[in-house]
Motif scaffolding. Structure first.
Motif, PDB file in Angstrom:
ATOM      1  N   LEU A 381       0.871  -1.172   0.000  1.00  0.00           N
ATOM      2  CA  LEU A 381       0.000   0.000   0.000  1.00  0.00           C
ATOM      3  C   LEU A 381       0.909   1.223   0.000  1.00  0.00           C
ATOM      4  N   GLU A 382       0.833   2.031  -1.023  1.00  0.00           N
ATOM      5  CA  GLU A 382       1.842   3.037  -1.293  1.00  0.00           C
ATOM      6  C   GLU A 382       1.866   4.193  -0.287  1.00  0.00           C
ATOM      7  N   ASP A 383       0.938   4.191   0.683  1.00  0.00           N
ATOM      8  CA  ASP A 383       1.058   5.175   1.765  1.00  0.00           C
ATOM      9  C   ASP A 383       1.836   4.613   2.939  1.00  0.00           C
ATOM     10  N   ASN A 384       2.292   3.357   2.814  1.00  0.00           N
ATOM     11  CA  ASN A 384       3.124   2.749   3.844  1.00  0.00           C
ATOM     12  C   ASN A 384       4.583   2.718   3.389  1.00  0.00           C
ATOM     13  N   ILE A 385       5.474   2.252   4.269  1.00  0.00           N
ATOM     14  CA  ILE A 385       6.899   2.158   3.949  1.00  0.00           C
ATOM     15  C   ILE A 385       7.106   1.111   2.852  1.00  0.00           C
ATOM     16  N   LEU A 386       7.990   1.416   1.923  1.00  0.00           N
ATOM     17  CA  LEU A 386       8.275   0.514   0.807  1.00  0.00           C
ATOM     18  C   LEU A 386       8.947  -0.755   1.314  1.00  0.00           C
ATOM     19  N   PRO A 387       8.338  -1.926   1.068  1.00  0.00           N
ATOM     20  CA  PRO A 387       8.972  -3.173   1.496  1.00  0.00           C
ATOM     21  C   PRO A 387      10.079  -3.589   0.534  1.00  0.00           C
ATOM     22  N   SER A 388      10.910  -4.525   0.971  1.00  0.00           N
ATOM     23  CA  SER A 388      12.006  -4.994   0.124  1.00  0.00           C
ATOM     24  C   SER A 388      11.498  -5.827  -1.049  1.00  0.00           C
ATOM     25  N   TYR A 389      10.325  -6.416  -0.895  1.00  0.00           N
ATOM     26  CA  TYR A 389       9.769  -7.232  -1.983  1.00  0.00           C
ATOM     27  C   TYR A 389       8.249  -7.134  -1.918  1.00  0.00           C
ATOM     28  N   PHE A 390       7.596  -7.099  -3.082  1.00  0.00           N
ATOM     29  CA  PHE A 390       6.133  -7.126  -3.132  1.00  0.00           C
ATOM     30  C   PHE A 390       5.703  -7.652  -4.492  1.00  0.00           C
ATOM     31  N   ASN A 391       4.515  -8.262  -4.506  1.00  0.00           N
ATOM     32  CA  ASN A 391       3.941  -8.779  -5.746  1.00  0.00           C
ATOM     33  C   ASN A 391       3.206  -7.688  -6.527  1.00  0.00           C
ATOM     34  N   PHE A 392       2.441  -6.883  -5.785  1.00  0.00           N
ATOM     35  CA  PHE A 392       1.670  -5.801  -6.411  1.00  0.00           C
ATOM     36  C   PHE A 392       1.733  -4.581  -5.499  1.00  0.00           C
ATOM     37  N   SER A 393       1.375  -3.457  -6.069  1.00  0.00           N
ATOM     38  CA  SER A 393       1.239  -2.228  -5.289  1.00  0.00           C
ATOM     39  C   SER A 393      -0.145  -1.645  -5.530  1.00  0.00           C
ATOM     40  N   ILE A 394      -0.635  -0.901  -4.547  1.00  0.00           N
ATOM     41  CA  ILE A 394      -1.941  -0.251  -4.645  1.00  0.00           C
ATOM     42  C   ILE A 394      -1.755   1.222  -4.338  1.00  0.00           C
ATOM     43  N   ALA A 395      -2.176   2.057  -5.270  1.00  0.00           N
ATOM     44  CA  ALA A 395      -2.037   3.507  -5.101  1.00  0.00           C
ATOM     45  C   ALA A 395      -3.381   4.218  -5.046  1.00  0.00           C
ATOM     46  N   GLU A 396      -4.470   3.541  -5.443  1.00  0.00           N
ATOM     47  CA  GLU A 396      -5.757   4.221  -5.517  1.00  0.00           C
ATOM     48  C   GLU A 396      -6.886   3.318  -5.033  1.00  0.00           C
ATOM     49  N   ILE A 397      -7.952   3.970  -4.626  1.00  0.00           N
ATOM     50  CA  ILE A 397      -9.160   3.281  -4.148  1.00  0.00           C
ATOM     51  C   ILE A 397     -10.319   3.676  -5.051  1.00  0.00           C
ATOM     52  N   ILE A 398     -11.061   2.696  -5.501  1.00  0.00           N
ATOM     53  CA  ILE A 398     -12.263   2.934  -6.296  1.00  0.00           C
ATOM     54  C   ILE A 398     -13.467   2.831  -5.365  1.00  0.00           C
ATOM     55  N   TYR A 399     -14.317   3.849  -5.396  1.00  0.00           N
ATOM     56  CA  TYR A 399     -15.465   3.878  -4.492  1.00  0.00           C
ATOM     57  C   TYR A 399     -16.654   4.508  -5.211  1.00  0.00           C
ATOM     58  N   LYS A 400     -17.808   4.381  -4.607  1.00  0.00           N
ATOM     59  CA  LYS A 400     -19.021   4.921  -5.202  1.00  0.00           C
ATOM     60  C   LYS A 400     -19.565   6.029  -4.301  1.00  0.00           C
ATOM     61  N   PHE A 401     -19.861   7.178  -4.905  1.00  0.00           N
ATOM     62  CA  PHE A 401     -20.443   8.308  -4.184  1.00  0.00           C
ATOM     63  C   PHE A 401     -21.589   8.868  -5.014  1.00  0.00           C
TER      64      PHE A 401
END
Length: 1092
Positions: A381-401
């Motif tokens: 989760l890109e608002d957290n500290i960058l880990p040494s290894y990851f499979n995917f990253s998430i920068a955005e949230i899709i929501y309904k308003f």
């Protein structure tokens, strides 16, 4: 409505109830003949024609025989006596003689009730005369005091005892309840005068022998600018230990057995805290870890899983929940680039799309079986500290308003509790108890004439079911913040114990070890103090919402995105840190104002998400909104309109149990919040009846008609009535005790939106940018987190203050905080012992259980918050001495342990009708055949009790009211009261029900010599129509000529439902105080709810 048999009711036997009549009070509307209490024996009668004939001539000789048949439980009345009895019953001389016998017999059976009903009869008759007669009267005239007709040395008092008690109650203004309690003690066979303490203080010192909780103290500073000039700079603050409270609760068997410890529960019917999202997701309260063959999984883990279509997807475990007794996982979905909405598929997002996922925020999360979890995956989760290894990253949230898909940055989210909680691993093999703490803080004034406020710090246990949390006895006091002190200083010892509780520790309860843990689950407070605790500026500030950054001008802007502009705990922490690092006070103040922040709240850092754990209070928000709407409505009324509303309000058919409301026009500014909400439930009907063009100012009608482009002024009036109906409907949705998950949240959203638009249309200047209206935007999310809105309401908790306010006048006002805590300590300890708690030696005391079982002494432990059932803020009436079992041979019989009576107990009939009352109600006589009811009641006996034989007796008795107690579940009692004129819900077959008006309550002795109680009703037929303005269903009352539905049913078919009320659907033929009798249409009042 069809002629269905109803569900099989409880069989009400004569041994399980008694007839009760109130004091003889003349009434304007009815002239019921009140008789003194007569106990019904469960025995059958012996054949003894001679004794019965003796009874007809001399009731004194019969009195002795009556006692003999009570002891032998054998007394059978032959057919000849029945005939003679019915003939004599209508003889005036026999009636008078029989009533005298009942009085004398009841005096011997129950001296207390006789004194209550007979000795003070003249006083009540005088009051009654005053009520029904408008002629001038003179009171308290001179009497010849020294005449001494009884030749007593004490004059008219007859004895020294009467004289002394009269002087005592006059001097000290003794209440009726206190006097009745004293009489019960003095006349109890175990009472001994020589054992009395002559010194009151010596008697009070016996409290030191009780297993009291420790009252601890520490010194706190005092703001000298808020206190008298004689005040010191520091004072001593007193408090109870949180840990000791929890221990005492766990050692109380009546509470411990009802506490819930376990994972969150996903149920269609939501009522409790553990039905909400917050309980399920937090490791402090729910289940945070599972062990499977594929590894260990923890809440917050990112996983791969199989969907119901056997597709492999990515997701985050939000919680482990129980679904119909099976543990499952609730998943937040993660979408690939191909799965996101089409209008989000830009070139920028396409870059590196193979290594990116998008978090999908939904109101209803998918639930999967544990076996469908495949394995872990590493996602950054890109608002957290960058880990040494990851499979995917998430920068955005899709929501309904507002029903539109939108997207926001990943840092604008409420982090999962596991991200900021570091808990100690509990030892294996020990049961784990996780406490959900509900913290409440509020100030209250202690004196009427002097400003001296104390801060009440209270605790509730969210592990209790809602029914228990509503009871005053289950609000536990932590302490009282001294006048002039700050809660921040007072609360420090409490926070230390919270820290200890979060990390967990071993506790021994009843020689068994447990791992005790938990924390603050919810902080409830009114609107301004809630902001103070959250560290947010109050609602009149530019950014005064503690849930979002809405500015003043956007508070009622429906297009303002409260999710994109929401407040999030981790971001608020950064903002607090930024402000603290600024050098200048002016710059810090300016920056705080821009962000809507004040100092850190007193409960930091133990509120792990201040914007979720401190929800907006619906009680104050709704009541304040309705109060403003009432003020706006009154401001547009003409003098004729004000008079018309008052007239219709006085004549309106309010529910019987309601107390009379203050004048809604003249006294509205002094309304309590509960008064405002109660008026809301009936005002739409009143306005529909009384409003017309002459009752509303013409300038308002003209301006509103033009502004809303309405065809005529009458449309404005209809729109105003409908707006009141929409506000009432939305308020009822907010204060629903039990909700259906599949439809409630959508219905609540729609109801609040309808209310929002309607209020802004009718009074835009008053409701535009009103904080109370803005809070509607957040209530639905709060309800999802805590199960229901009422779970986070402070309406119930504010009632706790009255306990302390009631104690203050009985103190010496010195060291008030300590005295109040000592009194509450005594209350809670007596309650603890009465519930079977252990004393200091580990022994279980039974003395208080015996007192509660004693029919003459149980009133000493009832009517206040010690009693363990049937006492809540909704029903806080003192238990009448009429409700005790007066069987002299019963000894210490307890309603709690007698399982025969527990399912249907305390059955009482009151206000027996005499012949004029029977005729006034439309009946002919107390005879089934003459009233044409013989066939109906035989059908009831056949349908409900499988009794198909001819009835031996056709004589019946009519009563005005009845009450009884049923047991729904273990230790769950419901008291049902039925009065003539009430609208009740009747149980039908296949879980169906119908509504009916009670016309009479009938007692009949069956062939088995048992007494059966029935109700004679008039049905309301649902005609599948709805009032166009009030949006309430219309029913038609059953006509007297309509015999297609059975009108006699056992009284036990009445369902326990609150808020059943019907209002006459008036037409042009109706007047203020008279309904047209040929109009059988009624509207069901669907706006009734219970806020506190």
């Amino acid at each position: 409505m069809s002629r269905h048999r109803l569900v099989q009711p409880q069989n009400f036997k004569s041994s399980e109830f008694r007839i009760r009549a109130p004091k003889k009070i003349q009434q304007e509307s009815s002239n019921h003949k009140n008789v003194y209490p007569t106990h019904l024996s469960a025995s059958s009668q012996q054949e003894n024609k001679q004794e019965n004939n003796e009874f007809e001539h001399d009731y004194y000789e019969f009195e002795q025989d009556y006692r003999e048949f009570e002891q032998n439980h054998e007394f059978e009345q032959d057919q000849e006596f029945k005939q003679n009895y019915q003939e004599f019953e209508w003889n005036h001389e026999f009636e008078q003689e029989h009533q005298e016998f009942e009085q004398n017999y009841e005096f011997e059976q129950n001296y207390q009730e006789f004194e209550r009903n007979y000795e003070f009869e003249q006083d009540y008759e005088s009051d009654s005369d005053f009520i029904i007669n408008n002629d001038p009267k003179t009171f308290d005239g001179k009497k010849n005091f020294f005449s001494n007709e009884n030749n007593s040395e004490f004059g008219p008092f007859n004895s020294f005892t009467i004289m002394a008690f009269f002087l005592w109650i006059t001097k000290h203004m003794i209440s009726t309840a206190a006097y009745q309690d004293l009489i019960q003690i003095l006349k109890h066979p175990l009472f001994k005068v020589n054992e009395l303490c002559s010194n009151l203080q010596k008697l009070k010192n016996y409290r030191q022998k009780l297993p009291l909780m420790e009252i601890q103290s520490h010194m706190v500073p005092v703001n000298i600018h808020k206190t008298p000039s004689t005040s010191k700079e520091t004072t001593r603050a007193y408090y109870f230990s949180l840990i000791e409270h929890l221990k005492r609760i766990l050692q109380n068997p009546s509470i411990n057995s009802k506490l819930y410890f376990g994972p969150g529960i996903y149920d269609e019917a939501c009522e409790e805290f553990w039905h909400g999202n917050l309980w399920a997701e937090s490791p402090l309260f729910g289940q945070s870890k599972i062990v499977t063959e594929r590894g260990n999984f923890v809440c917050g883990d990112f996983i791969r899983y199989y969907t119901s279509n056997h597709n492999i997807k990515y997701g985050q475990i939000r919680s482990f929940i129980m679904v119909k007794g099976i543990l499952k996982a609730q998943i937040q979905q993660l979408l690939s680039f191909d799965e996101i909405p089409l209008h989000f598929k830009s070139q920028d997002r396409l870059m590196n799309a193979s290594k990116k996922l998008w978090m999908l925020e939904e109101t209803i999360l998918p639930i999967i079986d544990i076996i469908n979890i495949i394995d872990h995956c590493v996602i950054w989760l890109e608002d957290n500290i960058l880990p040494s290894y990851f499979n995917f990253s998430i920068a955005e949230i899709i929501y309904k308003f507002n029903n539109r898909w939108k997207i926001r940055s990943i840092n604008l989210r409420h982090q999962h509790p596991i991200e900021h909680l570091q808990l100690q691993e509990p030892p294996s093999g020990i049961p784990i108890l996780k406490f959900f703490l509900d913290f409440y803080y509020d100030d209250f004034g202690t004196f009427r004439s002097t400003y001296h406020s104390l801060g009440g710090v209270y605790l509730q246990i969210g592990n209790m079911p809602q029914k228990l949390r509503k009871q005053l006895q289950n609000h536990f006091i932590i302490g009282l913040v001294p006048f002039g002190a700050n809660i921040r200083d007072f609360i420090k010892p409490f926070l230390e114990e919270i820290h200890q509780l979060e990390h967990g520790f071993i506790i021994t309860i009843n020689n068994k070890k447990y791992w005790l843990t938990g924390g603050l689950g919810i902080i409830t407070a009114d609107l301004p103090q809630g902001n103070d605790i959250a560290g947010i500026l109050r609602h009149n500030a530019k950014h005064g919402c503690r849930s979002c950054y809405a500015a003043k001008e956007d508070l009622t802007n429906i297009s303002f995105d409260t999710i994109l502009n929401g407040r999030y705990h981790q971001i608020t922490n950064i903002q607090f840190k930024e402000i603290q690092e600024l050098n200048s006070n002016n710059i810090r103040t300016q920056r705080s104002t821009e962000l809507g922040l004040r100092d850190l709240g007193p409960l930091d850092p133990y509120i792990h998400n201040r914007h979720l754990h401190i929800p907006q209070d619906p009680y104050h928000a709704v009541a304040g909104k309705v109060a403003r709407f009432l003020e706006c409505t009154c401001s547009i009324l003409t003098s004729q309109g004000e008079s018309s509303i008052i007239q219709y309000w006085k004549a309106f058919e309010t529910p019987r149990k309601w107390a009379r409301l203050p004048n809604p026009i003249k006294h509205r500014h002094s309304f309590m919040m509960s008064d405002v909400l109660r008026l809301l439930m009936i005002l739409p009907f009143i306005l529909q009846r009384c409003l017309h063009s002459g009752t509303i100012k013409s300038e308002y009608l003209t301006a509103t008609k033009e502004r809303l482009s309405l065809p005529h002024q009458n449309s404005v009036i209809k729109k105003l009535v409908k707006t009141w109906a929409l506000v009432a409907k939305a308020s009822k949705e907010v204060f629903s005790n039990i909700i259906l998950r599949s439809e409630y949240y959508d219905n609540l959203t729609q109801a609040l939106n309808n209310e929002h638009h309607a209020l802004l249309e009718m009074f835009p200047a008053s409701f535009e940018n009103l904080p109370n209206l803005h809070i509607n935007r957040h209530l639905v999310d709060h309800a999802r987190n805590y199960g229901t809105c009422i779970n986070m309401s402070v309406g119930i908790k504010e009632m706790v203050h009255r306990i302390f306010k009631g104690i203050v006048p009985h103190t010496n006002k010195h060291n008030l905080e300590l005295i109040l805590l000592q009194q509450i300590n005594t209350f809670q300890t007596l309650r603890y012992l009465a519930n079977g708690g252990l004393d200091d030696q580990g022994q279980q005391s039974t003395i208080f259980a015996k007192i509660m079982a004693d029919p003459k002494l149980k009133v000493l432990l009832s009517g206040w918050y010690i009693k363990n059932h049937n006492l809540s803020i909704h029903s806080n009436e003192e238990e009448s001495l009429d409700d005790v079992d007066n069987d002299k041979n019963s000894g210490y019989t307890s309603l709690i342990t007698n399982m025969t009576l527990i399912r249907c107990s305390d059955i009482c009939l009151r206000s027996k009708w005499c012949l004029p009352d029977i005729e006034a109600a439309g009946f002919i006589s107390p005879n089934l055949h003459k009233n044409g009811l013989l066939g109906d009641i035989m059908q009831v006996y056949s349908s409900y009790y499988s009794m198909d034989q001819a009835l031996l007796s056709t004589h019946i008795h009519f009563y005005n009211s009845a009450s009884y107690t049923i047991q729904k579940d273990k230790d769950d009692y419901q008291k049902i009261e039925v009065h003539v004129g009430d609208v009740v819900e009747i149980a039908l077959v296949e879980n169906a029900s119908g509504f009916a008006s009670v016309d009479a309550i009938i007692k009949h002795r069956g062939n088995d010599k048992q007494d059966y109680v029935f109700i004679y009703i008039t049905w309301f037929e649902d005609i599948s129509r709805q009032d166009e303005l009030l949006l309430c269903p219309i029913y038609q009352l059953q006509k007297n000529t309509n015999h297609s539905w059975y009108r006699i049913h056992p009284i036990s078919t009445v369902k326990f439902t609150s808020g059943v009320s019907f209002v006459h659907n008036c037409d042009s033929r109706c007047t203020v105080d008279h309904h047209e009798t040929s109009n059988f249409k009624y509207i069901q009042n669907n706006f009734l709810f219970t806020a506190i």
